[in-house]
Design an enzyme around this catalytic site. Sequence first.
Site, PDB file in Angstrom:
ATOM      1  N   GLY A   2       0.838  -1.206   0.000  1.00 38.35           N
ATOM      2  CA  GLY A   2       0.000   0.000   0.000  1.00 38.35           C
ATOM      3  C   GLY A   2       0.872   1.253   0.000  1.00 38.35           C
ATOM      4  N   HIS A   3       1.882   1.257   0.886  1.00 39.15           N
ATOM      5  CA  HIS A   3       2.826   2.385   0.915  1.00 39.15           C
ATOM      6  C   HIS A   3       3.597   2.462  -0.404  1.00 39.15           C
ATOM      7  CE1 HIS A   3       2.639   1.222   5.338  1.00 39.15           C
ATOM      8  NE2 HIS A   3       2.273   2.487   5.385  1.00 39.15           N
TER       9      HIS A   3
ATOM     10  N   GLN B  22      -1.089  10.802  17.801  1.00 39.26           N
ATOM     11  CA  GLN B  22      -2.328  10.307  17.217  1.00 39.26           C
ATOM     12  C   GLN B  22      -2.801   9.001  17.866  1.00 39.26           C
ATOM     13  OE1 GLN B  22      -0.398  10.030  13.246  1.00 39.26           O
ATOM     14  NE2 GLN B  22      -1.545   8.141  13.001  1.00 39.26           N
TER      15      GLN B  22
ATOM     16  N   GLY C  21      -3.366   7.356   1.286  1.00 39.63           N
ATOM     17  CA  GLY C  21      -4.132   6.212   0.798  1.00 39.63           C
ATOM     18  C   GLY C  21      -5.618   6.373   1.058  1.00 39.63           C
TER      19      GLY C  21
ATOM     20  N   SER D 184      -0.299  -2.100   8.186  1.00 36.83           N
ATOM     21  CA  SER D 184       0.859  -2.516   8.982  1.00 36.83           C
ATOM     22  C   SER D 184       0.422  -3.392  10.154  1.00 36.83           C
ATOM     23  CB  SER D 184       1.603  -1.285   9.500  1.00 36.83           C
ATOM     24  OG  SER D 184       1.975  -0.465   8.416  1.00 36.83           O
TER      25      SER D 184
HETATM   26  P1  AMP Z   1       0.393   4.452   7.802  1.00 40.42           P
HETATM   27  O1  AMP Z   1       1.844   4.082   7.728  1.00 40.42           O
HETATM   28  O2  AMP Z   1      -0.501   3.305   8.123  1.00 40.42           O
HETATM   29  O3  AMP Z   1       0.129   5.680   8.608  1.00 40.42           O
HETATM   30  O4  AMP Z   1      -0.002   4.829   6.318  1.00 40.42           O
HETATM   31  C1  AMP Z   1       0.740   5.763   5.588  1.00 40.42           C
HETATM   32  C2  AMP Z   1       0.002   6.053   4.315  1.00 40.42           C
HETATM   33  O5  AMP Z   1      -0.175   4.856   3.568  1.00 40.42           O
HETATM   34  C3  AMP Z   1      -1.406   6.617   4.572  1.00 40.42           C
HETATM   35  O6  AMP Z   1      -1.668   7.644   3.640  1.00 40.42           O
HETATM   36  C4  AMP Z   1      -2.280   5.422   4.348  1.00 40.42           C
HETATM   37  O7  AMP Z   1      -3.584   5.755   3.941  1.00 40.42           O
HETATM   38  C5  AMP Z   1      -1.527   4.704   3.242  1.00 40.42           C
HETATM   39  N1  AMP Z   1      -1.928   3.301   3.214  1.00 40.42           N
HETATM   40  C6  AMP Z   1      -1.926   2.441   4.246  1.00 40.42           C
HETATM   41  N2  AMP Z   1      -2.415   1.240   3.854  1.00 40.42           N
HETATM   42  C7  AMP Z   1      -2.741   1.374   2.542  1.00 40.42           C
HETATM   43  C8  AMP Z   1      -3.303   0.482   1.565  1.00 40.42           C
HETATM   44  N3  AMP Z   1      -3.632  -0.767   1.858  1.00 40.42           N
HETATM   45  N4  AMP Z   1      -3.488   0.965   0.319  1.00 40.42           N
HETATM   46  C9  AMP Z   1      -3.152   2.255   0.011  1.00 40.42           C
HETATM   47  N5  AMP Z   1      -2.622   3.113   0.881  1.00 40.42           N
HETATM   48  C10 AMP Z   1      -2.424   2.685   2.128  1.00 40.42           C
END
Ligand code: AMP
Length: 304
Positions: A36-37, A61, A150, A189
Amino acid sequence: MIVTHDSREAREWAERVRAAGLSVGLVPTMGALHAGHHALIERARAECDRVAVTVYVNPTQFSSTEDLETYPRTTAEDEAACRERGVDLVLLGESTGDAGIYADGFQTWIKVEELSRPCCGRFRPGHFRGVATVVAILFGIFRPHRAYFGEKDYQQARVIDRLARDLRTGVEVRTVPSVRDADGLALSSRNVRLDADARRVALAIPRALQSAVRAVESGEDRAARIQALVTEELEAAEGLDVQYVEALDAETLREPGDVLLADLPGGLLVAVAAIAGGVRLIDNVVLFAPGRERESSAPTTGES
Ligand code: AMP
């Protein structure tokens, strides 16, 4: 690729990039990077001259009862993933000190009022204030041309898009579709903490959202009925502890009342949060009346 713990070095790098007339793309993350990242990074790479990724598990957060301590941390792998994808700078954020994300004596908060209220706002008090604040700080450090988020965290993307406009940052907020595993589960994650049983239980979430998609394809056009359908399916899933199922105007995140999909040009957001095997998961889908898909897709731009 520059790897730094120092936000001052990151700021100077971004200044140099801008001074050279090049564009800066920013991908803020909390690390434990997955596909996703990677999708965000690849989109930034395609659209910007230089790309910075931040890896920072932002304490503000998380509430005291949440999983800050146990949040997965895989810094070496994250660095390698960034290097492989042509990232130019990785900021491994530190919380305090001159080089840190938060200034010593920090006391300034960003609160995006209305968009922070529904969905996760009801269950994670202070969460979006923490997200909005850290993103505003990162925007201040990097002053990026574009920043990537995301759709998996749809409400978060809306909150950030709003703050980018409200604070006249000039940052264009871009959103990237959710990346899913082959079984439909949205990558997160936190998924590493799901054991086989919990994962089976969690699959009820994408299944219920798919039911909503299929219902629309077969002619269902009432927001309220779509919400009822998803709620019913999730409540029936054994072992799943449902926090919310909300069906909202995808642009305003307001309750649409008993309207038709066709009355929602930005689509109907169906957002879900549920706990499987002790792991809190969120997911969503945005539904459009047939033939109107993404006519005015929700969070996309900054200044306008
Ligand atoms: P996080 O590390 O979970 O804070 O996510 C960092 C960025 O990655 C945020 O903009 C999330 O929305 C995006 N993100 C996390 N999981 C996904 C996914 N499965 N598909 C697309 N973007 C994602």
